[in-house]
Scaffold this motif. Structure first.
Motif, PDB file in Angstrom:
ATOM      1  N   THR A 113       0.831  -1.202   0.000  1.00 32.71           N
ATOM      2  CA  THR A 113       0.000   0.000   0.000  1.00 32.71           C
ATOM      3  C   THR A 113       0.866   1.253   0.000  1.00 32.71           C
ATOM      4  O   THR A 113       0.552   2.245  -0.669  1.00 32.71           O
ATOM      5  CB  THR A 113      -0.921   0.013   1.231  1.00 32.71           C
ATOM      6  N   PHE A 114       1.963   1.211   0.749  1.00 34.36           N
ATOM      7  CA  PHE A 114       2.888   2.352   0.778  1.00 34.36           C
ATOM      8  C   PHE A 114       3.466   2.613  -0.612  1.00 34.36           C
ATOM      9  O   PHE A 114       3.477   3.749  -1.099  1.00 34.36           O
ATOM     10  CB  PHE A 114       4.022   2.079   1.779  1.00 34.36           C
ATOM     11  N   PHE A 115       3.920   1.552  -1.292  1.00 31.43           N
ATOM     12  CA  PHE A 115       4.493   1.738  -2.627  1.00 31.43           C
ATOM     13  C   PHE A 115       3.427   2.172  -3.637  1.00 31.43           C
ATOM     14  O   PHE A 115       3.732   2.901  -4.580  1.00 31.43           O
ATOM     15  CB  PHE A 115       5.191   0.452  -3.082  1.00 31.43           C
ATOM     16  N   SER A 116       2.195   1.716  -3.432  1.00 30.74           N
ATOM     17  CA  SER A 116       1.104   2.147  -4.320  1.00 30.74           C
ATOM     18  C   SER A 116       0.800   3.626  -4.133  1.00 30.74           C
ATOM     19  O   SER A 116       0.298   4.286  -5.045  1.00 30.74           O
ATOM     20  CB  SER A 116      -0.160   1.327  -4.040  1.00 30.74           C
ATOM     21  N   TRP A 117       1.062   4.147  -2.940  1.00 31.68           N
ATOM     22  CA  TRP A 117       0.816   5.563  -2.632  1.00 31.68           C
ATOM     23  C   TRP A 117       1.872   6.470  -3.266  1.00 31.68           C
ATOM     24  O   TRP A 117       1.592   7.619  -3.601  1.00 31.68           O
ATOM     25  CB  TRP A 117       0.824   5.737  -1.113  1.00 31.68           C
TER      26      TRP A 117
ATOM     27  N   GLY B 185       3.096  11.729  -6.775  1.00 27.85           N
ATOM     28  CA  GLY B 185       4.127  12.475  -7.486  1.00 27.85           C
ATOM     29  C   GLY B 185       5.533  12.216  -6.991  1.00 27.85           C
ATOM     30  O   GLY B 185       6.463  12.962  -7.314  1.00 27.85           O
ATOM     31  N   ARG B 186       5.714  11.160  -6.210  1.00 34.95           N
ATOM     32  CA  ARG B 186       7.041  10.844  -5.682  1.00 34.95           C
ATOM     33  C   ARG B 186       7.642   9.658  -6.443  1.00 34.95           C
ATOM     34  O   ARG B 186       6.986   9.039  -7.262  1.00 34.95           O
ATOM     35  CB  ARG B 186       6.947  10.515  -4.184  1.00 34.95           C
ATOM     36  N   ARG B 187       8.901   9.347  -6.166  1.00 31.96           N
ATOM     37  CA  ARG B 187       9.550   8.208  -6.794  1.00 31.96           C
ATOM     38  C   ARG B 187       9.972   7.211  -5.720  1.00 31.96           C
ATOM     39  O   ARG B 187      10.145   7.582  -4.553  1.00 31.96           O
ATOM     40  CB  ARG B 187      10.765   8.658  -7.590  1.00 31.96           C
ATOM     41  N   ILE B 188      10.142   5.977  -6.124  1.00 26.52           N
ATOM     42  CA  ILE B 188      10.558   4.946  -5.172  1.00 26.52           C
ATOM     43  C   ILE B 188      11.937   5.298  -4.625  1.00 26.52           C
ATOM     44  O   ILE B 188      12.855   5.594  -5.393  1.00 26.52           O
ATOM     45  CB  ILE B 188      10.593   3.562  -5.854  1.00 26.52           C
ATOM     46  N   PRO B 189      12.099   5.311  -3.304  1.00 30.71           N
ATOM     47  CA  PRO B 189      13.382   5.711  -2.697  1.00 30.71           C
ATOM     48  C   PRO B 189      14.550   4.849  -3.170  1.00 30.71           C
ATOM     49  O   PRO B 189      14.406   3.641  -3.359  1.00 30.71           O
ATOM     50  CB  PRO B 189      13.135   5.520  -1.199  1.00 30.71           C
TER      51      PRO B 189
ATOM     52  N   CYS C 132       7.984   9.630   6.385  1.00 29.14           N
ATOM     53  CA  CYS C 132       7.445  10.708   7.224  1.00 29.14           C
ATOM     54  C   CYS C 132       6.231  11.336   6.546  1.00 29.14           C
ATOM     55  O   CYS C 132       5.210  11.608   7.184  1.00 29.14           O
ATOM     56  CB  CYS C 132       8.516  11.785   7.464  1.00 29.14           C
ATOM     57  N   ALA C 133       6.361  11.554   5.227  1.00 27.52           N
ATOM     58  CA  ALA C 133       5.245  12.121   4.472  1.00 27.52           C
ATOM     59  C   ALA C 133       4.043  11.157   4.483  1.00 27.52           C
ATOM     60  O   ALA C 133       2.885  11.576   4.592  1.00 27.52           O
ATOM     61  CB  ALA C 133       5.677  12.416   3.039  1.00 27.52           C
ATOM     62  N   TYR C 134       4.332   9.873   4.370  1.00 25.91           N
ATOM     63  CA  TYR C 134       3.264   8.862   4.373  1.00 25.91           C
ATOM     64  C   TYR C 134       2.576   8.818   5.737  1.00 25.91           C
ATOM     65  O   TYR C 134       1.349   8.692   5.820  1.00 25.91           O
ATOM     66  CB  TYR C 134       3.855   7.493   4.041  1.00 25.91           C
ATOM     67  N   ALA C 135       3.373   8.940   6.799  1.00 26.08           N
ATOM     68  CA  ALA C 135       2.807   8.967   8.150  1.00 26.08           C
ATOM     69  C   ALA C 135       1.850  10.146   8.301  1.00 26.08           C
ATOM     70  O   ALA C 135       0.758  10.012   8.872  1.00 26.08           O
ATOM     71  CB  ALA C 135       3.932   9.049   9.185  1.00 26.08           C
ATOM     72  N   GLU C 136       2.252  11.295   7.793  1.00 22.33           N
ATOM     73  CA  GLU C 136       1.391  12.484   7.848  1.00 22.33           C
ATOM     74  C   GLU C 136       0.096  12.244   7.066  1.00 22.33           C
ATOM     75  O   GLU C 136      -0.997  12.647   7.494  1.00 22.33           O
ATOM     76  CB  GLU C 136       2.132  13.697   7.269  1.00 22.33           C
ATOM     77  N   CYS C 137       0.217  11.575   5.911  1.00 25.22           N
ATOM     78  CA  CYS C 137      -0.954  11.281   5.086  1.00 25.22           C
ATOM     79  C   CYS C 137      -1.930  10.365   5.821  1.00 25.22           C
ATOM     80  O   CYS C 137      -3.139  10.600   5.828  1.00 25.22           O
ATOM     81  CB  CYS C 137      -0.507  10.639   3.773  1.00 25.22           C
ATOM     82  N   LEU C 138      -1.396   9.303   6.440  1.00 19.77           N
ATOM     83  CA  LEU C 138      -2.251   8.380   7.196  1.00 19.77           C
ATOM     84  C   LEU C 138      -2.964   9.123   8.321  1.00 19.77           C
ATOM     85  O   LEU C 138      -4.158   8.899   8.574  1.00 19.77           O
ATOM     86  CB  LEU C 138      -1.405   7.240   7.769  1.00 19.77           C
TER      87      LEU C 138
ATOM     88  N   PRO D  11      -9.163  -4.587   1.775  1.00 18.00           N
ATOM     89  CA  PRO D  11      -9.233  -3.840   3.038  1.00 18.00           C
ATOM     90  C   PRO D  11      -9.235  -2.329   2.825  1.00 18.00           C
ATOM     91  O   PRO D  11      -9.987  -1.596   3.475  1.00 18.00           O
ATOM     92  CB  PRO D  11      -7.978  -4.305   3.782  1.00 18.00           C
ATOM     93  N   TYR D  12      -8.409  -1.855   1.902  1.00 18.77           N
ATOM     94  CA  TYR D  12      -8.334  -0.419   1.623  1.00 18.77           C
ATOM     95  C   TYR D  12      -9.659   0.090   1.045  1.00 18.77           C
ATOM     96  O   TYR D  12     -10.169   1.134   1.459  1.00 18.77           O
ATOM     97  CB  TYR D  12      -7.187  -0.141   0.655  1.00 18.77           C
TER      98      TYR D  12
END
Length: 285
Positions: free
Chosen positions: A18-22, A27-31, A42-48, A198-199
């Motif tokens: 789910t994180f990689f799908s986000w 507009g981001r790239r895979i780290p 950190c950005a994903y945590a804020e989004c959740l 689930p999502y």
């Protein structure tokens, strides 16, 4: 794969995926480096947080990445710091218990939006005191039709995993049995009965609650709390409630139900006109 239990690995895979799908839609790239992982998580945590999701999703993503990519272990201080801040802000919050009418209304909205299987499983979760994960994992092959009930076999439950057994629960409500027997033949063999990931189910739940103008604190886990409370009210037995809800400790269950009884008594949503309308819609179908 022997480091953690299969059920845990499965949960890790779902949430890491789910994180990689986000990443791409945002507009981001895979780290490509550890520091990038830390920043994006950190950005994903804020989004959740902003979307009102559960903090356990973040914990599963962080633990899952550390499991699948050991080099990341101990090198993600940013998102873990946000996770701990999240935990401190709601240390003992529980999802408010759903009343019978509230559950019927939420299921009624789902039905009106064209999700009959999700609506049915919402009612089944309330009736059978299912945890959210249990409800979302029940498959057509886990159901056995009996003369006066339908048996549901539950995969990877807390107590079942601990004891190495498969737990089960019976659907015995006459109305629910009729609906379940009518819809089950339409579910593809081996597919989840809820019909959504689930999502997708959580998005549908959130949308239904917004239509009913229910607060964001109302979460799917409230079905188990409300169902346990309703079952206790009908039987007057803590022992029977603990057995049906598959609690390992009757003492813990007493605190659980007692607090839920107080919360339901203080709720004022059941008399809302919109909620009454959708509850009646479900009963009319």
């Amino acid at each position: 794969d022997r480091v953690v239990k299969p059920a845990t690995v499965k949960r890790y895979r779902i949430h890491v995926a789910t994180f990689f799908s986000w990443i791409s839609p945002s507009g981001r790239r895979i780290p490509a480096a550890v520091l990038e992982f830390d920043t994006q998580l950190c950005a994903y945590a804020e989004c959740l947080w902003e979307e009102g999701d559960q903090k356990c999703i973040l914990a599963n993503v962080l633990s899952g990445l550390a499991h699948f990519v050991p080099a990341l272990r101990g090198h993600l201080p940013g998102p873990w710091r946000l996770y701990h801040a999240w935990s401190k802000s709601e240390p003992s919050d529980r999802a408010p218990p759903c009343s019978v009418r509230m559950t019927q209304a939420i299921a009624g909205v789902m039905l009106d939006l064209g999700h009959p299987q999700a609506a049915m499983m919402t009612m089944v979760a309330f009736h059978c005191l299912l945890r959210t994960g249990e409800m979302l994992e029940v498959r057509s092959t886990d159901c056995s039709t009996l003369p006066k009930s339908v048996q549901l076999r539950l995969r990877d439950t807390k107590i079942g995993s601990r004891l190495g057994i498969t737990e089960d629960v019976l659907v015995e409500d006459a109305w629910l049995l009729n609906v379940l027997r009518r819809l089950l033949p339409k579910v593809q063999r081996g597919a989840t009965i809820v019909g959504d990931s689930p999502y997708q189910y959580r998005l549908l739940w959130r949308r239904s609650c917004r239509i009913l103008k229910l607060p964001d604190e109302i979460q799917p886990y409230g079905l188990r709390r409300g169902g346990a409370t309703a079952f206790f009210q009908s039987t007057g037995s803590f022992s029977k409630t603990a057995d049906r809800g598959r609690w390992g400790s009757e003492r813990a269950m007493k605190t659980y139900v007692t607090s839920a009884l107080q919360e339901i008594a203080a709720q004022t949503w059941d008399d809302d006109a919109t909620l009454l309308h959708y509850a009646a819609l479900l009963n009319g179908r």
